[in-house]
Design a protein around this motif. Sequence first.
Motif, PDB file in Angstrom:
ATOM      1  N   GLY A 119      31.434  34.766  29.659  1.00  0.00           N
ATOM      2  CA  GLY A 119      31.586  33.532  28.909  1.00  0.00           C
ATOM      3  C   GLY A 119      31.577  32.323  29.826  1.00  0.00           C
ATOM      4  O   GLY A 119      31.154  32.387  30.980  1.00  0.00           O
ATOM      5  N   ASP A 161      33.456  26.390  28.361  1.00  0.00           N
ATOM      6  CA  ASP A 161      33.266  25.672  27.092  1.00  0.00           C
ATOM      7  C   ASP A 161      33.405  26.568  25.873  1.00  0.00           C
ATOM      8  O   ASP A 161      33.524  26.077  24.758  1.00  0.00           O
ATOM      9  CB  ASP A 161      31.881  25.012  27.069  1.00  0.00           C
ATOM     10  N   GLN A 162      33.382  27.893  26.080  1.00  0.00           N
ATOM     11  CA  GLN A 162      33.463  28.817  24.956  1.00  0.00           C
ATOM     12  C   GLN A 162      34.914  29.161  24.658  1.00  0.00           C
ATOM     13  O   GLN A 162      35.683  29.501  25.557  1.00  0.00           O
ATOM     14  CB  GLN A 162      32.659  30.086  25.258  1.00  0.00           C
ATOM     15  N   ASN A 163      35.278  29.094  23.383  1.00  0.00           N
ATOM     16  CA  ASN A 163      36.648  29.398  22.948  1.00  0.00           C
ATOM     17  C   ASN A 163      37.677  28.596  23.749  1.00  0.00           C
ATOM     18  O   ASN A 163      38.764  29.081  24.060  1.00  0.00           O
ATOM     19  CB  ASN A 163      36.942  30.893  23.090  1.00  0.00           C
ATOM     20  N   GLN A 209      37.368  35.192  26.443  1.00  0.00           N
ATOM     21  CA  GLN A 209      36.549  34.230  27.177  1.00  0.00           C
ATOM     22  C   GLN A 209      35.766  34.920  28.301  1.00  0.00           C
ATOM     23  O   GLN A 209      34.556  34.706  28.450  1.00  0.00           O
ATOM     24  CB  GLN A 209      37.446  33.145  27.770  1.00  0.00           C
ATOM     25  N   ASN A 237      33.265  37.120  26.572  1.00  0.00           N
ATOM     26  CA  ASN A 237      32.441  36.418  25.590  1.00  0.00           C
ATOM     27  C   ASN A 237      32.185  37.281  24.358  1.00  0.00           C
ATOM     28  O   ASN A 237      31.049  37.442  23.898  1.00  0.00           O
ATOM     29  CB  ASN A 237      31.106  35.976  26.203  1.00  0.00           C
TER      30      ASN A 237
END
Length: 305
Positions: free
Chosen positions: A29, A32-34, A121, A124
């Motif tokens: 991941g 910026d993700q989750n 995270q 991902n």
Amino acid sequence: MDMQVKDLYPSRTGGEARWLPRVDPVVWGSADQNKDDYTLNQQQLDSFDENGFIILEGAAEDLVAPIQEELTAMKERLKGREEMVIEPDSEELRSLFQPHFFSDFIHKVARDPRMINIARQLLNDDVYMHQSRVNVKPGMKGRSFPWHSDFETWHVEDGMPQMRAVTGWIMLTENDPFNGPLFLIPGSHKHYLSCAGTTPEDNYKMSLRKQEAGTPNVESLDWLIKEGGGLAGAFGKPGTIVFHESNIMHGSPDNLASYPRTNLFFVYNSVKNACKAPFSGQKPRPSFLASRDTTPLEPLKEPLK
């Protein structure tokens, strides 16, 4: 074995130890993700990618006492069960497996955003619990865990296809240089060691007390240590959270102190990386070591209080 699944990381096939390329990412991941208050920033992700582990000092201090209470009660309830593994040379408890199955509170701890959000995270993806355990090293009697890669075992003996799993754990006692702490070889997760030898039938019955199959030879360890720039110790106060990558080479010595060292581990696996038939060709290990329940864990909305 399921012939549709290619063995990307063969090991213990009867030959000599050899190095194989890692084909999987370390961090799946991004920052910026989750993204939330409980995920890692880009600097932390870069450190994890480079070293294969990260230590978050005191991030779960409030959980230590209630977890310890749960474990005290659980030890009494589970006496004599296979999930309770004793030391190789005494009747002292070495490991307690699947605590999240026997305790609603510990199951919630596994889904606390301080734990699961980082796992999701890093991978991902939604995650399920491949394994959970408490490793106990009683003062003076807690014995070592030899150098090994968790992924090598999970791949060969459980059928985990790829390096898309991560271990998140909480220190329940202080981990210092004297009471048998976890040591790691930074950067070793970038190299996969195909181990020599083969896997004995029902190897877990021996390996949980004293692991031999799937451990590296001295020459391989020497190369890893020199390549990675040395050793690192996971030291910290009770409540410290550590995440380490599935393929990082790690181990721990005997507890030389008079006080214990106890840690709670959760192995999060991507739902896209569910275990198939063991690559050893043998029967799967028991579910308390390698869950076949791939139901995604539902994160708690807020940390436990």
